[in-house]
Design an enzyme around this catalytic site. Structure first.
Site, short mmCIF file in Angstrom:
data_model
loop_
_atom_site.label_atom_id
_atom_site.label_comp_id
_atom_site.label_asym_id
_atom_site.label_seq_id
_atom_site.Cartn_x
_atom_site.Cartn_y
_atom_site.Cartn_z
N CYS A 59 -28.31 81.19 33.64
CA CYS A 59 -28.20 82.41 32.84
C CYS A 59 -26.98 83.17 33.35
CB CYS A 59 -29.48 83.24 32.95
SG CYS A 59 -29.93 83.68 34.65
N ARG B 192 -23.40 86.43 24.27
CA ARG B 192 -22.80 86.13 25.58
C ARG B 192 -22.50 84.64 25.69
NH1 ARG B 192 -25.64 88.59 30.72
NH2 ARG B 192 -23.62 87.99 31.63
#
Length: 294
Positions: free
Chosen positions: A248, A190
């Site tokens: 995050c 990611r």
């Protein structure tokens, strides 16, 4: 961080962590801690059902999406910080008082429990611990689980105090690589932009380094020794005097990395609550792709 005298049973390695054996001893004495079950994982909205299927006796369930986050918006991200009055009310409903000791657990290496820890610290509560190893550690001690809804509890008197944990907005996060260390704790694919299952654009904030937060855990889902975590942060440039900001996908796992800093004895860094979900939704914000920060 200061430690209340009542937290004498907390792990010697870090005041943040309590072992399952210590918690077993703790619940056998008065006053008992308030135990919170925060089972939540990305893509698994069934935390309450998992709680009903088996939880630590006396634990109260806390839904992350409704109690530990505000409503999802494009402007603020998928899990913005909850309104202060609503958070205070949620803590009172599960019986937390201003003088309560609190122990939080989940079944995913404290990835979601750390969000509750951070928010309670944000609200000025000091005596908050994470059950190292979570529910699996409790089961490994041979302890029974309770099933069904939790027992009725007395309404608490918890009071939200002024912010005690640092947060930054998107503008500050953008300039942070030039001031300190900006850490992206999502999985490497990611971060690099090879996949993005949740948000509108793939990649990372330019200048952010990648430290997947599950790297702070051993194979049992327990935090690594403090010295090892401290060395990991040092290798990334995070030492005393070198300030860090963490993000995050939506501000959940970043709290776990901040808990790891606490375990390591480092000053807890700042949280970018909106994280990638907020940043990627703003088309005016640049993105970086690949393994390199920029």
């Amino acid at each position: 961080m200061t430690t209340d005298p009542a937290s004498a049973t907390i792990n010697q390695v870090s005041p943040l962590l309590v072992t399952a054996r210590e918690l077993i001893e703790d619940v056998a004495t008065l006053p008992t801690p308030v135990i919170i079950d925060v089972r939540w994982q990305l893509g698994d909205p069934h935390g309450r059902e998992h709680y009903f299927s088996g939880h630590i006796p006396g634990a109260q369930y806390l839904d992350l999406s409704s109690a530990l986050a505000g409503p999802r918006t494009t402007r603020e991200g998928r899990h913005p910080l909850p309104p202060r009055d609503e958070f205070q009310e949620a803590m009172r409903r599960i019986g937390i008082n201003d003088d309560s000791r609190v122990v939080i657990y989940d079944d995913s290496g404290n990835m979601s429990a750390a969000r509750a820890w951070w928010l309670l610290r944000w609200a000025g509560k000091e005596n908050v611990s994470l059950l190292d190893g979570g529910l699996k550690a409790w089961i490994a001690e041979g302890e029974d689980l309770a099933v069904g809804p939790g027992n009725p509890i007395e309404y608490g008197d918890f009071t939200f105090k002024f912010d005690h944990m640092r947060t930054v907005n998107a503008d500050t996060a953008a300039e942070w690589p030039d001031r300190g260390v900006l850490i992206d704790v999502r999985h490497r694919d990611r971060y690099a932009g090879r996949t993005e299952p949740m948000d509108s654009r793939a990649g990372h904030i330019p200048g952010a380094i990648n430290m997947p937060t599950d790297g702070f855990l051993d194979e049992r889902g327990r935090f690594l020794p403090a010295e090892e975590i401290r060395r990991m942060f040092a290798d990334a440039g995070v030492t005393e005097g070198k300030d860090a900001v963490v993000y995050c996908g939506s501000g959940i796992r970043a709290c776990h990395a901040l808990a790891a800093m606490e375990v390591a004895g480092l000053d807890v860094g700042g949280l970018y609550p909106g994280s990638w979900s907020q940043w990627s939704a703003d088309r005016s914000r640049p993105i970086a792709l690949g393994e390199n920060p920029r």
